[in-house]
Write a protein that holds these residues in place. Structure first.
Motif, short mmCIF file in Angstrom:
data_model
loop_
_atom_site.label_atom_id
_atom_site.label_comp_id
_atom_site.label_asym_id
_atom_site.label_seq_id
_atom_site.Cartn_x
_atom_site.Cartn_y
_atom_site.Cartn_z
N ASP A 94 3.40 -11.96 3.78
CA ASP A 94 3.80 -11.10 4.89
C ASP A 94 3.46 -9.63 4.62
N ASP A 95 2.30 -9.41 4.01
CA ASP A 95 1.80 -8.05 3.78
C ASP A 95 0.32 -8.02 4.18
N PRO A 96 0.04 -8.20 5.48
CA PRO A 96 -1.34 -8.34 5.93
C PRO A 96 -2.21 -7.12 5.66
N GLN A 97 -1.61 -5.94 5.66
CA GLN A 97 -2.40 -4.73 5.43
C GLN A 97 -2.98 -4.72 4.01
N PHE A 98 -2.17 -5.07 3.04
CA PHE A 98 -2.64 -5.09 1.66
C PHE A 98 -3.64 -6.22 1.44
N LEU A 99 -3.35 -7.40 1.99
CA LEU A 99 -4.26 -8.52 1.86
C LEU A 99 -5.62 -8.20 2.47
N ALA A 100 -5.62 -7.46 3.58
CA ALA A 100 -6.87 -7.08 4.24
C ALA A 100 -7.73 -6.21 3.34
N VAL A 101 -7.10 -5.29 2.61
CA VAL A 101 -7.86 -4.42 1.70
C VAL A 101 -8.48 -5.25 0.58
N VAL A 102 -7.72 -6.21 0.05
CA VAL A 102 -8.24 -7.08 -1.00
C VAL A 102 -9.43 -7.87 -0.48
N LEU A 144 0.83 -1.21 0.00
CA LEU A 144 0.00 0.00 0.00
C LEU A 144 0.86 1.25 0.00
N SER A 145 1.93 1.24 0.78
CA SER A 145 2.85 2.38 0.81
C SER A 145 3.52 2.56 -0.55
N LYS A 146 3.93 1.46 -1.15
CA LYS A 146 4.56 1.51 -2.47
C LYS A 146 3.61 2.11 -3.50
N ILE A 147 2.37 1.66 -3.48
CA ILE A 147 1.37 2.14 -4.43
C ILE A 147 1.09 3.63 -4.22
N ALA A 148 0.94 4.03 -2.95
CA ALA A 148 0.65 5.43 -2.64
C ALA A 148 1.77 6.35 -3.10
N ASN A 149 3.01 5.94 -2.87
CA ASN A 149 4.16 6.77 -3.26
C ASN A 149 4.30 6.87 -4.78
N ALA A 150 4.03 5.77 -5.46
CA ALA A 150 4.17 5.76 -6.92
C ALA A 150 2.91 6.26 -7.62
N LYS A 151 1.80 6.33 -6.86
CA LYS A 151 0.49 6.65 -7.45
C LYS A 151 0.18 5.71 -8.62
N SER A 152 0.62 4.47 -8.45
CA SER A 152 0.50 3.50 -9.53
C SER A 152 0.40 2.10 -8.96
N ILE A 153 -0.33 1.24 -9.65
CA ILE A 153 -0.45 -0.16 -9.26
C ILE A 153 -0.30 -1.02 -10.50
N THR A 154 0.37 -2.16 -10.35
CA THR A 154 0.57 -3.08 -11.48
C THR A 154 -0.25 -4.35 -11.25
N LEU A 155 -1.14 -4.63 -12.17
CA LEU A 155 -1.99 -5.81 -12.09
C LEU A 155 -1.49 -6.88 -13.05
N GLY A 156 -1.36 -8.09 -12.56
CA GLY A 156 -1.03 -9.20 -13.45
C GLY A 156 -2.29 -9.68 -14.15
N TYR A 157 -2.18 -10.05 -15.42
CA TYR A 157 -3.35 -10.53 -16.14
C TYR A 157 -2.97 -11.68 -17.07
N ARG A 158 -3.95 -12.51 -17.36
CA ARG A 158 -3.79 -13.58 -18.34
C ARG A 158 -4.45 -13.13 -19.64
N ASP A 159 -3.89 -13.52 -20.76
CA ASP A 159 -4.45 -13.06 -22.04
C ASP A 159 -5.35 -14.09 -22.71
#
Length: 311
Positions: free
Chosen positions: A250-258, A41-56
């Motif tokens: 080991d990122d419970p804060q992010f998992l909780a948001v999901v 969450l901190s990484k995303i907030a600082n970068a104002k960006s999120i990367t999503l993995g997707y299947r084609d």
């Protein structure tokens, strides 16, 4: 006139302004309970960006269906709902959403090394994978079956003896099929395709007599055929899994948001419309219908969300 108390209104003044008093209490509570952003969450907030993995090519979960090149599907829609929640949590008005293609072979590694922040596709939860990544609540329950031509004569796994059977490389289905072949002495030739689309092409071209994969994905490939009703899903239900979104361990804060996002979709009933849109109605780009109603197992997950492997 109300007296100032340490630079603000006195308690007496606050009592005479109940709305202001309540607002200050709620603000104080929010500040006390809102933990500082950490990890992803901190990484995303600082970068104002999120990367999503997707299947084609994982219809109807995550696939590229038109010339825009943008992914769509059931899992993609759920991921977009999670992004909306992340925006609220981080306070970023508009996140820049980036997409990174993953395959069955690369998806876990790309989450682990930080290339991908969130992967919602067609990944089953297993005890082995839980050692490498963390999983959200499940969003579908799938069972391993066979896709074959309706005139192939194949009705069960026993009918596969000595035949070419295709599956997708890097999946739990691939490992299961190879093990099943040895254990039951079927002398099958197991072919591992790079993705589900290639596997179905091998089936359509006659290079394989059957395609073994999770039932929901088989119905997705069947819907892509020129004549979907030429193909049929058969066989005893074998491997069983729930699909979930992957995040780093080991990122419970992010998992909780999901999980909060998914739980909210479940409790509100919004998930029903999302499911129907991708499994029971015509979907892009050809307006094909999977004709795959929600199972009792998925209804149970929606009623009581879980993220554990199917036993």
């Amino acid at each position: 006139m109300q007296k100032l108390w340490r630079g603000g209104l006195s308690p007496v003044g606050l009592r005479s302004s109940p709305i202001l008093f309540l607002a200050m209490i709620l603000s104080a509570q929010a500040q006390a309970t809102e933990a500082p952003l950490e990890g992803t969450l901190s990484k995303i907030a600082n970068a104002k960006s999120i990367t999503l993995g997707y299947r084609d090519a994982s219809v109807p979960f995550s696939y590229v269906g038109d010339h825009s090149g943008k992914p769509m599907g059931y899992s993609v829609e759920l991921a977009n709902k999670i992004v909306e929640r992340i925006q609220q949590k981080t306070g970023v008005a508009k996140l820049n959403v980036k997409y990174n293609l993953v395959t069955s072979q690369t998806r876990i590694a790309l989450v682990q090394n930080g290339t991908v922040d969130l992967e919602c596709g067609s990944t089953g939860v297993t005890a082995e994978r839980q050692k490498q990544v963390a999983f959200s609540y499940g969003f579908i329950y799938v069972k391993g079956q066979l896709l074959t031509a309706n005139d192939s004569g194949i009705k069960s796994f026993a009918d596969l003896k000595g035949k070419n059977v295709v599956t997708t490389a890097g999946t739990t289905n691939e490992r299961f099929l190879k093990s099943y072949n040895v254990d039951h002495k079927l002398n099958m030739s197991v072919i591992s395709a790079k993705d589900h689309g290639e596997a179905f092409q091998m089936l359509q071209s006659g290079r394989a007599a059957a395609f073994y994969m999770d039932d929901a994905l088989l119905y997705g490939e069947r819907a892509k055929a020129r004549d979907p009703h030429k193909w049929v899903v058969v066989g005893e239900e074998q491997s069983r899994e729930i699909y979930s979104c992957m995040v780093r361990k080991d990122d419970p804060q992010f998992l909780a948001v999901v999980n909060e996002t998914l739980a909210g979709l479940y409790s509100s009933g919004e998930i029903n419309g999302i499911y129907q849109r991708w499994f029971e109605q015509p979907i892009p780009p050809k307006g094909l219908n999977l004709e795959f109603p929600m199972t009792s197992e998925l209804k149970a997950i929606i009623a009581k969300p879980v993220s554990d492997p199917v036993e």
